[in-house]
Design a protein around this motif. Structure first.
Motif, short mmCIF file in Angstrom:
data_model
loop_
_atom_site.label_atom_id
_atom_site.label_comp_id
_atom_site.label_asym_id
_atom_site.label_seq_id
_atom_site.Cartn_x
_atom_site.Cartn_y
_atom_site.Cartn_z
N VAL A 74 0.84 -1.20 0.00
CA VAL A 74 0.00 0.00 0.00
C VAL A 74 0.87 1.25 0.00
N ILE A 75 1.90 1.27 0.83
CA ILE A 75 2.80 2.43 0.89
C ILE A 75 3.49 2.64 -0.45
N ALA A 76 4.05 1.55 -1.02
CA ALA A 76 4.79 1.65 -2.28
C ALA A 76 3.90 2.13 -3.41
N LEU A 77 2.70 1.56 -3.53
CA LEU A 77 1.80 1.93 -4.62
C LEU A 77 1.22 3.32 -4.41
N SER A 78 0.96 3.69 -3.15
CA SER A 78 0.44 5.05 -2.87
C SER A 78 1.50 6.09 -3.22
N ARG A 79 2.74 5.81 -2.86
CA ARG A 79 3.82 6.75 -3.21
C ARG A 79 3.95 6.90 -4.71
N ALA A 80 3.92 5.77 -5.42
CA ALA A 80 4.05 5.83 -6.88
C ALA A 80 2.87 6.55 -7.51
N GLY A 81 1.66 6.25 -7.04
CA GLY A 81 0.48 6.89 -7.62
C GLY A 81 0.44 8.38 -7.38
N SER A 82 0.77 8.81 -6.16
CA SER A 82 0.74 10.24 -5.85
C SER A 82 1.80 10.99 -6.64
N THR A 83 2.96 10.36 -6.82
CA THR A 83 4.03 11.01 -7.58
C THR A 83 3.67 11.13 -9.05
N LEU A 84 3.08 10.08 -9.61
CA LEU A 84 2.81 10.04 -11.04
C LEU A 84 1.57 10.83 -11.43
N PHE A 85 0.54 10.80 -10.58
CA PHE A 85 -0.75 11.34 -11.01
C PHE A 85 -1.27 12.49 -10.16
#
Length: 499
Positions: free
Chosen positions: A419-430
């Motif tokens: 959850v942390i890894a995907l949330s970080r990636a999603g917030s950075t990208l989108f």
């Protein structure tokens, strides 16, 4: 209807040949043949799974030579499940490759694609260990070409490592088969079970050694620690759509462990697989957190989710295997979805590379963010998608195991890490935006039709969630059938075996 069992082998073989004829001229015809053949393969596999749902194990003797002397294909619930899953994944990948132009970056994409399917389907259907080795080699040779498709130094480096590691695996496989044939005189899986039970005490050690060598080979294919090192670089170096197709390859290793566990290796194999699976789970999701590129994150997500599946399989108990089998299509489709979305992110934002960094806004960003959110929810195992149901079933099945505390701690802990890894990636990208003015390329409308295969995979995950009741019932029946070795032996060897 029995002859239909050969369709998953014949269709890819004919499609590869036909696509090869149009590789230089009339490429659209070659692409059309490829998509049509894959769709037809899916229909044939659906017919096979409907046949398998009757509960009967069907053996098809090629050339009329009976087992254990001839080549035999065996269709049961497990094989049918894997065939349908492969066809669903293949259809999404081939359409994505055609829509994005990936197939036009080299001459032989479509023939290699179908030879890959031939190897994978053959591995799921064969009832003979030597033919399992042959089909492994077919899918590996095709994967070598697909891995290098599009060229580039990064892919060449990853490809060399991939080839060397898998060649070592093939050598170990041959050594195991030699030992097994030396002590039993057969490589038919049903016949190995029968003859292995009657071996004298002096040969039991060699028999067990052969089984452990097979376990090493299958652990290598499934990317279990410490045999996982080839996967992150290979999958991150390949074209994302190719890596999406490769998501089924780790499941070939998992399938081989499930299939040969009760028949050849012995259920005590779980004593070795379970701790390796738990360690791999931690490593995979920790790798997601440490990744700085989308491809690497997707590769480590595949490692971690496959290890979660193997943690259930390693218990070698019907309830746990049923839970793992429900999670199997989920982890395959969700990992493939993340790879396809990675490709769309790279293409649509018009930035070189797959680094997870803020970029200026671009057309299609909102829709792509929504798809990424769905993929993140699926991979992390959050409600309401099927990953949550699958992990819940695994946790429930693990309650009676002596490893229950470790399994619960790692499944829940790694889910939080994901959850942390995907949330970080999603917030950075989108969510975040770079203040740099958008380039002309970013101002162009995104080709939204390219997202159709990703939407198809999301729909498949939704169907897996909505149909959780009947699908779970199918998996429970499949698990019982896997452990019913007498039924398997009778189906393959017939009157040669007595109760």
């Amino acid at each position: 209807m029995t002859a239909l069992i050969a369709a998953p082998l014949l269709l890819p073989a004919f499609a590869a040949t036909a696509a090869l004829l149009f590789r230089r001229r009339r490429r659209l015809i070659g692409a059309g043949i490829s998509i049509f053949a894959t769709a037809l393969l899916l229909l044939a596999d659906i017919a096979l799974i409907m046949q398998a749902m009757r509960g009967e194990i069907i053996a098809y003797d090629l050339g009329g030579w009976p087992a254990p002397y001839g080549i035999v294909l065996v269709l049961d619930r497990l094989a049918a499940l894997m065939l349908v899953l492969t066809a669903v994944l293949a259809l999404a990948v081939i359409v994505h490759a055609v829509l994005t132009g990936l197939d036009r970056k080299g001459w032989h994409f479509h023939p290699l694609f179908h030879f890959q399917l031939l190897g994978v389907n053959g591995a799921f259907l064969t009832g003979d260990l030597f033919n399992l080795f042959v089909f492994f080699e077919v899918l590996l040779i095709a994967s070598y070409g697909l891995l290098l498709h599009g060229q580039g130094a990064r892919r060449l480096t990853a490809g060399v490592q991939y080839v060397v590691v898998n060649l070592v695996g093939s050598i170990i496989f041959l050594i195991a088969l030699g030992l097994l044939y030396g002590v039993t005189g057969t490589l038919n899986m049903a016949d190995v079970l029968v003859r292995g039970a009657d071996l004298p005490a002096g040969d039991q050690g060699l028999f067990r050694a052969a089984g452990l060598l097979l376990l090493v080979v299958f652990g290598l294919k499934a990317a279990l620690l410490p045999l996982h090192l080839w996967l992150p670089r290979a999958y991150a170096g390949a074209a994302p759509a190719v890596a999406a197709l490769f998501a089924i390859m780790t499941k070939v290793g998992a399938y081989a462990i499930v299939r040969t566990g009760p028949l050849v290796i012995g259920v005590q194999a779980g004593d070795y697989v379970l701790p390796a699976a738990l360690a791999t789970m931690l490593l995979g999701f920790a790798g997601m957190l440490a990744a700085r590129g989308l491809r690497s994150m997707a590769a480590f997500a595949l490692i971690g989710s496959t290890a979660t599946l193997l943690a259930a399989v390693a218990l070698f108990e019907p309830g746990a295997l049923a839970a793992g089998l429900y999670y199997l299509p989920h982890t395959t489709l969700s990992a493939a979805l993340l790879f396809l979305l990675t490709d769309l992110v790279i293409r649509w934002r018009c930035v070189e590379g797959d680094a997870m960094v803020p970029t200026p806004t671009y057309s299609g960003r909102v829709g792509l963010g929504a798809l990424f959110l769905a993929a993140g929810v699926a991979l992390a195992g959050l409600p309401p998608l099927s990953g949550f149901i699958g992990k819940l079933l695994i946790l429930d099945a693990a309650l009676t195991s002596s490893w229950a505390v470790a399994i619960w701690a790692l499944v829940l802990g790694t889910s939080f890490i994901a959850v942390i890894a995907l949330s970080r990636a999603g917030s950075t990208l989108f969510w975040k935006q770079d203040s740099t003015p958008a380039t002309a390329g970013r101002g162009e409308p995104a080709p939204l039709w390219e997202s159709a295969p990703s939407l198809f995979l999301v729909a498949a995950l939704v169907a897996l969630t909505v149909g959780a009741g009947p699908i779970t019932a199918y998996m429970e029946a499949t698990s019982r059938q896997v452990f019913d070795t007498n039924a398997y032996v009778h189906a393959v060897l017939g009157s040669e075996v007595e109760d």
